[in-house]
Motif scaffolding. Structure first.
Motif, PDB file in Angstrom:
ATOM      1  N   TYR A 180     -10.170  27.642  -7.859  1.00 29.97           N
ATOM      2  CA  TYR A 180     -10.678  27.023  -7.087  1.00 29.97           C
ATOM      3  C   TYR A 180      -9.615  24.865  -7.313  1.00 29.97           C
ATOM      4  CZ  TYR A 180     -14.660  24.688  -9.873  1.00 29.97           C
ATOM      5  OH  TYR A 180     -15.005  24.615 -11.117  1.00 29.97           O
ATOM      6  N   SER A 181     -10.022  25.330  -6.136  1.00 34.13           N
ATOM      7  CA  SER A 181      -8.865  23.681  -6.381  1.00 34.13           C
ATOM      8  C   SER A 181      -9.409  22.512  -5.049  1.00 34.13           C
ATOM      9  CB  SER A 181      -6.819  23.725  -6.648  1.00 34.13           C
ATOM     10  OG  SER A 181      -6.080  24.668  -5.493  1.00 34.13           O
ATOM     11  N   HIS A 182      -8.584  21.756  -5.802  1.00 32.66           N
ATOM     12  CA  HIS A 182      -9.532  20.466  -4.346  1.00 32.66           C
ATOM     13  C   HIS A 182      -7.788  19.205  -4.772  1.00 32.66           C
ATOM     14  CE1 HIS A 182     -11.763  18.635  -7.421  1.00 32.66           C
ATOM     15  NE2 HIS A 182     -11.697  17.798  -6.710  1.00 32.66           N
ATOM     16  N   GLU A 183      -8.412  19.074  -3.408  1.00 27.02           N
ATOM     17  CA  GLU A 183      -7.647  17.408  -3.546  1.00 27.02           C
ATOM     18  C   GLU A 183      -8.725  16.418  -3.406  1.00 27.02           C
ATOM     19  OE1 GLU A 183      -4.477  14.731  -0.707  1.00 27.02           O
ATOM     20  OE2 GLU A 183      -5.823  16.152   0.926  1.00 27.02           O
ATOM     21  N   ASP A 184      -7.399  15.550  -4.787  1.00 24.29           N
ATOM     22  CA  ASP A 184      -8.902  14.101  -4.991  1.00 24.29           C
ATOM     23  C   ASP A 184      -8.038  13.012  -4.332  1.00 24.29           C
ATOM     24  OD1 ASP A 184     -11.046  12.478  -5.740  1.00 24.29           O
ATOM     25  OD2 ASP A 184     -10.904  13.485  -7.468  1.00 24.29           O
ATOM     26  N   ALA A 185      -8.132  12.595  -3.488  1.00 31.00           N
ATOM     27  CA  ALA A 185      -7.562  10.968  -3.009  1.00 31.00           C
ATOM     28  C   ALA A 185      -8.667   9.663  -2.959  1.00 31.00           C
ATOM     29  CB  ALA A 185      -7.479  11.314  -0.910  1.00 31.00           C
ATOM     30  N   TRP A 186      -7.831   8.872  -3.123  1.00 34.72           N
ATOM     31  CA  TRP A 186      -8.396   7.445  -2.868  1.00 34.72           C
ATOM     32  C   TRP A 186      -7.662   6.906  -2.819  1.00 34.72           C
ATOM     33  CZ3 TRP A 186      -6.748  10.329  -6.884  1.00 34.72           C
ATOM     34  CH2 TRP A 186      -5.498   9.447  -7.901  1.00 34.72           C
ATOM     35  N   THR A 187      -7.857   4.887  -2.558  1.00 33.84           N
ATOM     36  CA  THR A 187      -7.032   4.061  -1.785  1.00 33.84           C
ATOM     37  C   THR A 187      -8.119   2.561  -2.546  1.00 33.84           C
ATOM     38  OG1 THR A 187      -7.042   4.915  -0.135  1.00 33.84           O
ATOM     39  CG2 THR A 187      -6.853   2.375  -0.073  1.00 33.84           C
ATOM     40  N   LEU A 188      -6.967   2.396  -3.444  1.00 35.79           N
ATOM     41  CA  LEU A 188      -7.044   0.645  -4.295  1.00 35.79           C
ATOM     42  C   LEU A 188      -6.601  -0.378  -2.769  1.00 35.79           C
ATOM     43  CD1 LEU A 188      -5.260   1.468  -7.623  1.00 35.79           C
ATOM     44  CD2 LEU A 188      -7.449   1.614  -6.533  1.00 35.79           C
ATOM     45  N   LYS A 189      -7.108  -0.979  -2.615  1.00 38.74           N
ATOM     46  CA  LYS A 189      -7.481  -2.348  -2.056  1.00 38.74           C
ATOM     47  C   LYS A 189      -7.203  -3.511  -3.099  1.00 38.74           C
ATOM     48  CE  LYS A 189      -9.917   0.012   1.736  1.00 38.74           C
ATOM     49  NZ  LYS A 189     -11.127  -0.203   3.027  1.00 38.74           N
ATOM     50  N   PRO A 190      -6.383  -4.328  -3.065  1.00 35.67           N
ATOM     51  CA  PRO A 190      -6.678  -5.743  -3.793  1.00 35.67           C
ATOM     52  C   PRO A 190      -7.282  -6.539  -3.153  1.00 35.67           C
ATOM     53  CG  PRO A 190      -4.889  -5.215  -2.270  1.00 35.67           C
ATOM     54  CD  PRO A 190      -4.872  -3.605  -1.926  1.00 35.67           C
ATOM     55  N   GLN A 191      -8.153  -7.594  -3.839  1.00 34.73           N
ATOM     56  CA  GLN A 191      -8.515  -7.776  -3.103  1.00 34.73           C
ATOM     57  C   GLN A 191      -8.110  -9.749  -2.809  1.00 34.73           C
ATOM     58  OE1 GLN A 191     -12.101  -8.028  -2.583  1.00 34.73           O
ATOM     59  NE2 GLN A 191     -11.121  -5.902  -3.246  1.00 34.73           N
ATOM     60  N   ALA A 192      -6.978  -9.753  -3.230  1.00 33.39           N
ATOM     61  CA  ALA A 192      -5.990 -10.718  -3.134  1.00 33.39           C
ATOM     62  C   ALA A 192      -4.821 -10.698  -2.796  1.00 33.39           C
ATOM     63  CB  ALA A 192      -6.486 -12.346  -4.132  1.00 33.39           C
ATOM     64  N   PRO A 193      -4.018 -11.748  -1.715  1.00 32.65           N
ATOM     65  CA  PRO A 193      -2.632 -10.862  -1.361  1.00 32.65           C
ATOM     66  C   PRO A 193      -2.118 -11.231  -2.624  1.00 32.65           C
ATOM     67  CG  PRO A 193      -3.303 -12.889  -0.301  1.00 32.65           C
ATOM     68  CD  PRO A 193      -4.749 -12.363  -1.444  1.00 32.65           C
ATOM     69  N   LYS A 194      -0.699 -10.279  -3.024  1.00 28.74           N
ATOM     70  CA  LYS A 194       0.097 -10.329  -3.925  1.00 28.74           C
ATOM     71  C   LYS A 194       0.543 -11.769  -4.117  1.00 28.74           C
ATOM     72  CE  LYS A 194       0.435  -5.301  -4.186  1.00 28.74           C
ATOM     73  NZ  LYS A 194       1.631  -4.500  -3.833  1.00 28.74           N
ATOM     74  N   LEU A 195       1.164 -12.431  -2.800  1.00 31.78           N
ATOM     75  CA  LEU A 195       1.366 -13.957  -2.392  1.00 31.78           C
ATOM     76  C   LEU A 195       1.228 -14.737  -1.936  1.00 31.78           C
ATOM     77  CD1 LEU A 195       4.400 -15.515  -3.866  1.00 31.78           C
ATOM     78  CD2 LEU A 195       5.086 -14.319  -0.943  1.00 31.78           C
ATOM     79  N   LYS A 196       0.377 -16.066  -2.265  1.00 31.34           N
ATOM     80  CA  LYS A 196      -1.149 -16.273  -2.199  1.00 31.34           C
ATOM     81  C   LYS A 196      -0.001 -18.050  -1.087  1.00 31.34           C
ATOM     82  CE  LYS A 196      -4.344 -15.418  -5.367  1.00 31.34           C
ATOM     83  NZ  LYS A 196      -5.057 -16.850  -6.504  1.00 31.34           N
ATOM     84  N   ARG A 197       0.769 -18.019  -2.051  1.00 31.38           N
ATOM     85  CA  ARG A 197       1.714 -19.049  -1.604  1.00 31.38           C
ATOM     86  C   ARG A 197       3.212 -19.601  -1.549  1.00 31.38           C
ATOM     87  NH1 ARG A 197      -0.658 -24.388  -3.370  1.00 31.38           N
ATOM     88  NH2 ARG A 197      -0.552 -23.803  -5.568  1.00 31.38           N
ATOM     89  N   ILE A 198       3.665 -20.076  -0.754  1.00 30.26           N
ATOM     90  CA  ILE A 198       5.225 -20.275  -1.054  1.00 30.26           C
ATOM     91  C   ILE A 198       5.211 -22.334  -1.132  1.00 30.26           C
ATOM     92  CG2 ILE A 198       7.634 -20.403  -0.231  1.00 30.26           C
ATOM     93  CD1 ILE A 198       7.181 -17.624   0.502  1.00 30.26           C
ATOM     94  N   VAL A 199       5.691 -22.588  -2.101  1.00 28.33           N
ATOM     95  CA  VAL A 199       5.734 -24.023  -1.937  1.00 28.33           C
ATOM     96  C   VAL A 199       6.946 -24.731  -2.504  1.00 28.33           C
ATOM     97  CG1 VAL A 199       5.109 -26.539  -4.012  1.00 28.33           C
ATOM     98  CG2 VAL A 199       3.854 -24.372  -3.444  1.00 28.33           C
ATOM     99  N   LEU A 200       7.314 -25.137  -1.486  1.00 29.52           N
ATOM    100  CA  LEU A 200       8.804 -26.045  -1.763  1.00 29.52           C
ATOM    101  C   LEU A 200       9.017 -26.709  -1.781  1.00 29.52           C
ATOM    102  CD1 LEU A 200      10.484 -24.566   1.923  1.00 29.52           C
ATOM    103  CD2 LEU A 200      10.946 -23.593  -0.411  1.00 29.52           C
ATOM    104  N   LYS A 201       9.783 -27.545  -3.291  1.00 25.85           N
ATOM    105  CA  LYS A 201      10.274 -29.029  -2.872  1.00 25.85           C
ATOM    106  C   LYS A 201      11.535 -29.434  -3.071  1.00 25.85           C
ATOM    107  CE  LYS A 201       5.929 -28.891  -6.821  1.00 25.85           C
ATOM    108  NZ  LYS A 201       6.319 -29.309  -8.053  1.00 25.85           N
ATOM    109  N   LEU A 202      11.375 -30.159  -2.655  1.00 25.92           N
ATOM    110  CA  LEU A 202      12.964 -30.902  -2.538  1.00 25.92           C
ATOM    111  C   LEU A 202      12.746 -31.970  -3.272  1.00 25.92           C
ATOM    112  CD1 LEU A 202      12.581 -31.140   1.756  1.00 25.92           C
ATOM    113  CD2 LEU A 202      13.991 -29.537   0.560  1.00 25.92           C
ATOM    114  N   PHE A 203      14.318 -31.800  -3.755  1.00 27.71           N
ATOM    115  CA  PHE A 203      14.591 -32.833  -4.762  1.00 27.71           C
ATOM    116  C   PHE A 203      15.957 -33.701  -4.326  1.00 27.71           C
ATOM    117  CE2 PHE A 203      12.923 -29.196  -7.020  1.00 27.71           C
ATOM    118  CZ  PHE A 203      12.349 -29.877  -7.760  1.00 27.71           C
TER     119      PHE A 203
END
Length: 205
Positions: A180-203
């Motif tokens: 017999y065979s069956h499908e094993d499916a799952w989802t990975l949900k990150p607990q934090a966004p991949k990109l938290k913030r963008i910091v711009l600095k002017l020189f």
């Protein structure tokens, strides 16, 4: 008339298919089949009625609970799990080529496994009849079993040769294997966004 009398097992599958679930499902089905004479096709086997008591006409058990000394003069169906193998569906098992609007990664793979029912009896002819009864039952209801367990496939793969049982010189055995065979499916949900913030600095120059 032979019937499949096991209730729907959707509640048992809440965790998905597991080896122990298939062992229990096959055992329950075979116990139900041999519990009544009208269920048994071969007239010469109608005295092999399963009971939950010690005087059962046939022993139906998993190999982890079976003791060769229990074989005695009555026939037996001993259920043993085979290997489970992973069949990869894609790169890293990941679903690719769809719009991932939620930011969750989805994965799936196929698990292919097998179980063997060892049909044991005192004579070769009796053993062959018992194996044919089991084979016929599983072949007949394989579409229903596949549907109830939400499998991709459930088939009788082989009825093996007749042999003497290693643990006893007075018993014969025929293995009936299902795959017999069956499908094993799952989802990975990150607990934090991949990109938290963008910091711009002017020189200043």
């Amino acid at each position: 008339m032979t019937e499949l009398r096991v209730d729907q097992v959707s509640s048992l599958c809440s965790l998905g298919m597991r080896p122990l679930l298939m062992t229990g499902f096959l055992r329950q089905n075979l116990m139900e089949h041999f519990a009544e004479k009208d269920q048994i096709e071969d007239a010469s086997l109608k005295d092999y009625l399963w009971k939950s008591s010690a005087d059962s006409g046939i022993l139906i058990e998993s190999i982890t609970r079976w003791k060769p000394s229990e074989a005695a003069a009555r026939p037996a169906l001993i259920i043993k799990r085979g290997a489970w193998r992973v069949e990869r569906k894609g790169i890293n098992d990941q679903h690719l080529g769809y719009n991932n609007l939620e930011g969750y990664d989805r994965y799936s793979t196929f698990m292919t496994g097998s179980h063997t029912i060892f049909c044991i009896a005192l004579t070769g002819a009796e053993c062959e009849k018992l194996a044919a009864e089991v084979y016929r039952y599983l072949v007949t209801f394989s579409p229903i079993i596949r549907r109830e367990l939400n499998l991709q496939r459930f088939v009788v793969a082989e009825v093996g040769p007749l042999n003497e049982l290693d643990e006893s010189d007075e018993h014969f055995v025929v293995p009936v294997s299902v795959t017999y065979s069956h499908e094993d499916a799952w989802t990975l949900k990150p607990q934090a966004p991949k990109l938290k913030r963008i910091v711009l600095k002017l020189f200043e120059p």
